[in-house]
Design a protein around this motif. Structure first.
Motif, short mmCIF file in Angstrom:
data_model
loop_
_atom_site.label_atom_id
_atom_site.label_comp_id
_atom_site.label_asym_id
_atom_site.label_seq_id
_atom_site.Cartn_x
_atom_site.Cartn_y
_atom_site.Cartn_z
N THR A 1 1.03 -1.19 -0.01
CA THR A 1 0.12 -0.14 -0.02
C THR A 1 0.72 1.14 0.01
O THR A 1 2.02 1.31 0.45
CB THR A 1 -0.98 0.05 1.25
N CYS A 2 0.26 2.17 -0.47
CA CYS A 2 0.97 3.71 -0.29
C CYS A 2 -0.25 4.59 -0.44
O CYS A 2 -1.31 4.30 -0.51
CB CYS A 2 1.81 3.89 -1.69
N LEU A 3 0.41 5.86 -0.47
CA LEU A 3 -0.64 7.04 -0.22
C LEU A 3 -0.72 7.79 -1.42
O LEU A 3 0.25 8.30 -1.97
CB LEU A 3 -0.57 8.03 0.98
N PHE A 4 -1.89 8.33 -2.10
CA PHE A 4 -1.87 9.52 -2.67
C PHE A 4 -2.30 10.71 -1.82
O PHE A 4 -3.06 10.46 -0.96
CB PHE A 4 -2.97 9.50 -3.92
N THR A 5 -2.18 11.75 -2.07
CA THR A 5 -2.66 12.97 -1.38
C THR A 5 -3.18 13.77 -2.21
O THR A 5 -2.48 14.62 -3.05
CB THR A 5 -1.69 13.46 -0.34
N ASN A 6 -4.63 13.90 -2.49
CA ASN A 6 -5.18 14.54 -3.67
C ASN A 6 -5.69 15.89 -3.37
O ASN A 6 -6.25 16.06 -2.25
CB ASN A 6 -6.25 13.79 -4.34
N THR A 7 -5.73 16.88 -4.39
CA THR A 7 -6.14 18.12 -4.30
C THR A 7 -7.30 18.09 -5.05
O THR A 7 -7.41 16.97 -5.87
CB THR A 7 -5.23 19.11 -4.93
N PRO A 8 -8.36 18.86 -5.13
CA PRO A 8 -9.69 18.79 -5.91
C PRO A 8 -9.27 18.89 -7.51
O PRO A 8 -10.09 18.23 -8.20
CB PRO A 8 -10.36 20.21 -5.35
N ASP A 9 -8.27 19.72 -7.99
CA ASP A 9 -8.05 19.55 -9.18
C ASP A 9 -6.94 18.64 -9.49
O ASP A 9 -6.68 18.51 -10.76
CB ASP A 9 -7.77 20.95 -9.90
N GLU A 10 -6.47 17.82 -8.79
CA GLU A 10 -5.16 17.03 -8.72
C GLU A 10 -4.21 17.69 -9.47
O GLU A 10 -3.20 16.95 -9.87
CB GLU A 10 -5.73 15.83 -9.61
N HIS A 11 -3.78 18.76 -9.43
CA HIS A 11 -2.66 19.78 -9.74
C HIS A 11 -1.85 19.92 -8.15
O HIS A 11 -2.66 19.59 -7.10
CB HIS A 11 -2.91 20.75 -10.23
N PHE A 12 -0.59 19.97 -8.18
CA PHE A 12 0.29 20.12 -6.97
C PHE A 12 -0.06 21.27 -6.33
O PHE A 12 -0.82 22.30 -6.87
CB PHE A 12 1.65 20.18 -7.51
N VAL A 13 0.62 21.37 -5.06
CA VAL A 13 0.45 22.72 -4.37
C VAL A 13 2.02 23.04 -4.31
O VAL A 13 2.71 22.18 -3.70
CB VAL A 13 -0.22 22.63 -2.94
N ILE A 14 2.52 24.29 -4.66
CA ILE A 14 3.88 24.60 -4.58
C ILE A 14 3.68 26.06 -4.57
O ILE A 14 3.43 26.99 -5.19
CB ILE A 14 4.98 24.22 -5.74
N ASP A 15 3.98 26.77 -3.18
CA ASP A 15 3.50 28.03 -2.88
C ASP A 15 4.16 28.37 -1.75
O ASP A 15 4.61 27.66 -0.59
CB ASP A 15 2.16 28.13 -2.99
N THR A 16 4.26 29.51 -1.36
CA THR A 16 4.52 30.26 -0.04
C THR A 16 2.97 30.32 0.57
O THR A 16 2.05 30.65 0.08
CB THR A 16 5.30 31.54 0.19
N LEU A 17 3.11 30.15 1.97
CA LEU A 17 1.81 30.27 2.55
C LEU A 17 1.28 31.58 2.86
O LEU A 17 1.80 32.56 3.35
CB LEU A 17 1.93 29.62 4.16
N PRO A 18 0.04 31.90 2.25
CA PRO A 18 -0.59 33.34 2.27
C PRO A 18 -0.59 33.66 3.81
O PRO A 18 -1.26 33.05 4.58
CB PRO A 18 -1.87 33.19 1.68
N GLY A 19 0.09 35.02 3.97
CA GLY A 19 0.04 35.53 5.35
C GLY A 19 1.32 34.88 6.11
O GLY A 19 1.39 35.80 7.20
N ALA A 20 1.82 34.05 5.54
CA ALA A 20 3.21 33.54 6.33
C ALA A 20 4.43 33.17 5.09
O ALA A 20 4.35 31.98 5.05
CB ALA A 20 2.98 32.48 7.29
N PRO A 21 4.71 34.19 4.49
CA PRO A 21 5.84 33.96 3.56
C PRO A 21 7.08 33.12 3.79
O PRO A 21 7.75 32.60 3.06
CB PRO A 21 6.20 35.24 2.92
N GLU A 22 7.40 33.01 5.29
CA GLU A 22 8.47 32.35 5.66
C GLU A 22 8.03 30.83 5.59
O GLU A 22 8.95 29.92 5.71
CB GLU A 22 8.52 32.56 7.15
N VAL A 23 7.00 30.42 5.34
CA VAL A 23 6.66 28.94 5.24
C VAL A 23 6.10 28.69 3.78
O VAL A 23 5.39 29.08 3.20
CB VAL A 23 5.32 28.52 6.08
N VAL A 24 7.00 27.58 3.19
CA VAL A 24 6.97 27.15 1.84
C VAL A 24 6.13 26.00 1.93
O VAL A 24 6.59 25.00 2.56
CB VAL A 24 8.37 27.03 1.28
N VAL A 25 5.13 25.81 1.07
CA VAL A 25 4.35 24.62 1.19
C VAL A 25 4.50 23.81 -0.11
O VAL A 25 4.44 24.36 -1.38
CB VAL A 25 2.89 24.76 1.50
#
Length: 383
Positions: free
Chosen positions: A311-335
């Motif tokens: 077994t393994c995991l998918f971690t799905n977004t609603p549109d199945e595209h990635f998340v690569i961003d800085t966190l809105p309101g906290a640019p010190e955190v890269v997601v």
């Protein structure tokens, strides 16, 4: 006194291990924190290998990232003197009007990628392990293949350590506390501070980034390896990797490698979702039967004894595209991530991108498809 770093990377899987290397090679003082063992089997990157392909049916915007990913996989190979990228050719197949076929063709045409369009009969003549329905269209990509995912993580970790990175395994992050332009990371063992934090925690990302609770949903997947009845038809030299949208499911396949068995998976296996700690890691007879349905329909010569299920995991977004961003309101955190089941091939380049975001706040590659603002929760903050 709290130990201080330039950047802390949380989660040392596919993305995190590459990020750690890219930061360390730039001379950063970096710490990597992993809640499990390095190279564990609780997440999304185990199971020996993952497909890599240029003709990306999901969206043409991925292709420039893939070209850079290939370059960086080759560079990691040269530095570690270990092969990580194996080119077998690749097949995308389904009905002619399917998104998998039309999307692959769109990517090929937009980015001038080498490809051929084959019939089912032509495919079987060239690759006898494939027995696809006559009405399918097949897009063959000569540059596709697979990345040795488990080896690749350890290769990136080794390169990072050699460049001066510090890594802690079996240490769970409890909280991330941004304040005054810096971030405190609280674990079950200690507290650390850094100028930037990269969160690449896969199926556990929403535990640390509450804004992703409904946008990063873990899903249980099962992989299977089966001993072919005709092993010579499934060797890497004669059996390309593939994605096939069939009447019995969307399956993905690999030649025999590492384990002497044909490997197959079913996208969105049984649509079982939940918290990553609560999803079962134990394969069942029903899991095996779901995979055999695809084998019997398209790869009858591979319908032999079961060698392994995992077994393994998918971690799905609603549109199945990635998340690569800085966190809105906290640019010190890269997601980084979730990657919706198709991310590992990009790990080498996403590591470089995340290092760019952590050090300069920007990337030269187009990340517009992956920003967090596309979700409803546009005012995301750590809670």
């Amino acid at each position: 006194m709290m130990k201080s770093f330039d950047t802390i990377v949380i989660g040392i899987g596919g993305m995190g291990s590459a990020t750690l290397w890219h930061l360390a090679r730039r001379g950063q003082k970096v710490l990597g924190i992993e809640r499990f063992d390095l190279g564990h089997s609780m997440g999304s990157s185990h199971g020996l290998n993952r497909i890599i392909r240029l003709a990306y049916f999901e969206h043409p915007n991925y292709v420039p990232l893939l070209r850079r990913a290939y370059e960086l996989w080759r560079e990691a190979e040269q530095l570690t003197r270990e092969q990580l990228l194996f080119v077998t050719g690749g097949i995308d197949a389904g009905t002619e009007d399917s998104q998998i076929v039309q999307g692959a063709l769109m990517a090929c045409r937009e980015h001038d990628l080498a490809h051929e369009v084959l019939t089912a009969r032509e495919t079987t003549q060239r690759f006898p392990g494939y027995k696809l329905p006559d009405h399918y269209a097949i897009v063959f990509q000569p540059e596709a293949g697979f990345v040795a995912s488990e080896r690749a993580i350890l290769a990136h970790v080794s390169l990072a350590v050699a460049a001066g990175a510090e890594i802690h395994g079996r240490e769970k992050v409890i909280a991330i506390e941004p304040a005054n332009g810096r971030v405190v990371v609280v674990t079950d063992k200690d507290r650390y501070e850094a100028g930037r934090v990269v969160v690449s925690a896969g199926g556990w990302i929403s535990d640390l980034i509450p804004a992703l609770t409904t946008k990063a949903v873990p899903e249980r997947q099962v992989l299977g390896w089966f001993l072919p009845q005709k092993p010579d038809l499934f060797r890497p030299e004669v059996f390309p990797v593939s994605n096939i949208k069939s009447e019995v499911g969307h399956f993905y396949q690999f030649p025999t490698w590492g384990i002497p068995g044909f490997k197959i998976g079913l996208y969105h296996h049984f649509h079982e979702t939940g918290h990553a700690d609560e999803l079962s890691r134990e394969p069942t007879p029903a899991d095996e039967e779901a995979l055999r349905k695809g084998i019997r329909y398209m790869f009858p010569d591979a319908d032999g004894p079961t060698l392994r299920l995992a077994t393994c995991l998918f971690t799905n977004t609603p549109d199945e595209h990635f998340v690569i961003d800085t966190l809105p309101g906290a640019p010190e955190v890269v997601v980084a991530s979730p990657c919706s089941g198709h991310g590992f091939k990009f790990a080498s380049v996403i590591g470089e991108i995340l290092a760019d975001l952590a050090t300069t706040g920007a990337s030269k590659l187009d990340l517009s498809l992956f920003n967090m603002k596309r979700f409803e929760e546009t005012s995301a903050v750590l809670e």
